[in-house]
Design a protein around this motif. Structure first.
Motif, PDB file in Angstrom:
ATOM      1  N   THR A  67     -15.358   5.091   2.434  1.00 60.53           N
ATOM      2  CA  THR A  67     -14.011   5.023   1.851  1.00 60.53           C
ATOM      3  C   THR A  67     -12.957   4.504   2.821  1.00 60.53           C
ATOM      4  O   THR A  67     -11.898   4.069   2.391  1.00 60.53           O
ATOM      5  CB  THR A  67     -13.557   6.414   1.359  1.00 60.53           C
ATOM      6  N   SER A 100      -5.690   7.584   3.638  1.00 57.74           N
ATOM      7  CA  SER A 100      -7.041   7.721   3.084  1.00 57.74           C
ATOM      8  C   SER A 100      -7.520   9.167   3.127  1.00 57.74           C
ATOM      9  O   SER A 100      -8.470   9.531   2.444  1.00 57.74           O
ATOM     10  CB  SER A 100      -8.026   6.817   3.829  1.00 57.74           C
ATOM     11  N   PRO A 110      -5.982  12.924  -0.918  1.00 59.39           N
ATOM     12  CA  PRO A 110      -6.611  12.569  -2.196  1.00 59.39           C
ATOM     13  C   PRO A 110      -5.651  11.802  -3.111  1.00 59.39           C
ATOM     14  O   PRO A 110      -4.496  12.196  -3.298  1.00 59.39           O
ATOM     15  CB  PRO A 110      -6.981  13.925  -2.811  1.00 59.39           C
ATOM     16  N   TYR A 111      -6.119  10.701  -3.630  1.00 52.26           N
ATOM     17  CA  TYR A 111      -5.423   9.838  -4.592  1.00 52.26           C
ATOM     18  C   TYR A 111      -4.192   9.137  -4.027  1.00 52.26           C
ATOM     19  O   TYR A 111      -3.470   8.479  -4.771  1.00 52.26           O
ATOM     20  CB  TYR A 111      -5.046  10.609  -5.866  1.00 52.26           C
ATOM     21  N   ALA A 112      -3.921   9.257  -2.754  1.00 53.83           N
ATOM     22  CA  ALA A 112      -2.718   8.632  -2.176  1.00 53.83           C
ATOM     23  C   ALA A 112      -2.813   7.106  -2.214  1.00 53.83           C
ATOM     24  O   ALA A 112      -1.834   6.431  -2.529  1.00 53.83           O
ATOM     25  CB  ALA A 112      -2.504   9.107  -0.748  1.00 53.83           C
ATOM     26  N   ARG A 113      -3.987   6.574  -1.908  1.00 59.00           N
ATOM     27  CA  ARG A 113      -4.140   5.116  -1.953  1.00 59.00           C
ATOM     28  C   ARG A 113      -3.911   4.587  -3.357  1.00 59.00           C
ATOM     29  O   ARG A 113      -3.252   3.569  -3.538  1.00 59.00           O
ATOM     30  CB  ARG A 113      -5.523   4.708  -1.458  1.00 59.00           C
ATOM     31  N   ASN A 114      -4.463   5.286  -4.350  1.00 63.87           N
ATOM     32  CA  ASN A 114      -4.265   4.854  -5.739  1.00 63.87           C
ATOM     33  C   ASN A 114      -2.789   4.886  -6.113  1.00 63.87           C
ATOM     34  O   ASN A 114      -2.295   3.986  -6.798  1.00 63.87           O
ATOM     35  CB  ASN A 114      -5.074   5.733  -6.701  1.00 63.87           C
ATOM     36  N   ALA A 115      -2.087   5.906  -5.663  1.00 72.00           N
ATOM     37  CA  ALA A 115      -0.657   6.013  -5.959  1.00 72.00           C
ATOM     38  C   ALA A 115       0.121   4.870  -5.316  1.00 72.00           C
ATOM     39  O   ALA A 115       1.012   4.283  -5.937  1.00 72.00           O
ATOM     40  CB  ALA A 115      -0.115   7.358  -5.480  1.00 72.00           C
ATOM     41  N   LYS A 133      -0.653   1.635  -7.266  1.00 70.81           N
ATOM     42  CA  LYS A 133       0.050   1.633  -8.555  1.00 70.81           C
ATOM     43  C   LYS A 133       1.546   1.412  -8.369  1.00 70.81           C
ATOM     44  O   LYS A 133       2.181   0.723  -9.162  1.00 70.81           O
ATOM     45  CB  LYS A 133      -0.216   2.930  -9.318  1.00 70.81           C
TER      46      LYS A 133
END
Length: 141
Positions: A78, A123, A126-131, A134
């Motif tokens: 990841t 990284s 959790p989910y910070a990269r996706n946020a 987006k």
């Protein structure tokens, strides 16, 4: 031998102290680099101290996780590309400062170093990269 490699033999108090000392030292190196702007060839010194600060701050977390555990996490699927980018920009910044003597490259590589360290750091959240992805997609759209 395994006890020397793994920091798990350190007490939690010692780990926290080691982390704090390295993290603060990394911060001090970065501030020292910023203070060097006023000096002749100060941007070169900035690149050197900023990079040294990032290396020291990155090393500080080895006290919390242990060196082996951190290296395993750094090179996990990841975050392998983020880790490679961090090391590449750390090295490129130092090359631009020591060997190439290119002030513009030092600045550019410090910016990319900051971005790579930020991407690497988030990284672990959790989910910070996706946020972040987006958010930038919504800004562009």
């Amino acid at each position: 031998m395994h006890q020397v490699i793994d920091a798990s033999t350190l007490s939690w108090s010692t780990r926290i102290k080691g982390f704090a000392i390295c993290f603060i030292l990394g911060f001090v190196f970065s501030i020292l680099g910023a203070a060097c702007f006023a000096l002749p060839r100060g941007i070169i010194l900035f690149g050197i101290f900023y990079t040294l600060g990032n290396i020291t701050a990155l090393s500080s977390t080895m006290f919390l996780m242990g060196p082996c555990n951190q290296i395993q996490k750094m090179f996990a699927a990841t975050r392998i590309f983020a880790t490679i980018a961090v090391f590449a920009f750390l090295a490129l910044t130092l090359c631009a400062a020591f060997w190439w003597h290119k002030i513009g490259l030092v600045i550019v590589f410090c910016i990319f170093q900051f971005l790579a360290m930020t991407w690497y750091s988030i990284s672990y959240i959790p989910y910070a990269r996706n946020a972040v992805i987006k958010f930038f997609q919504s800004c562009v759209s």
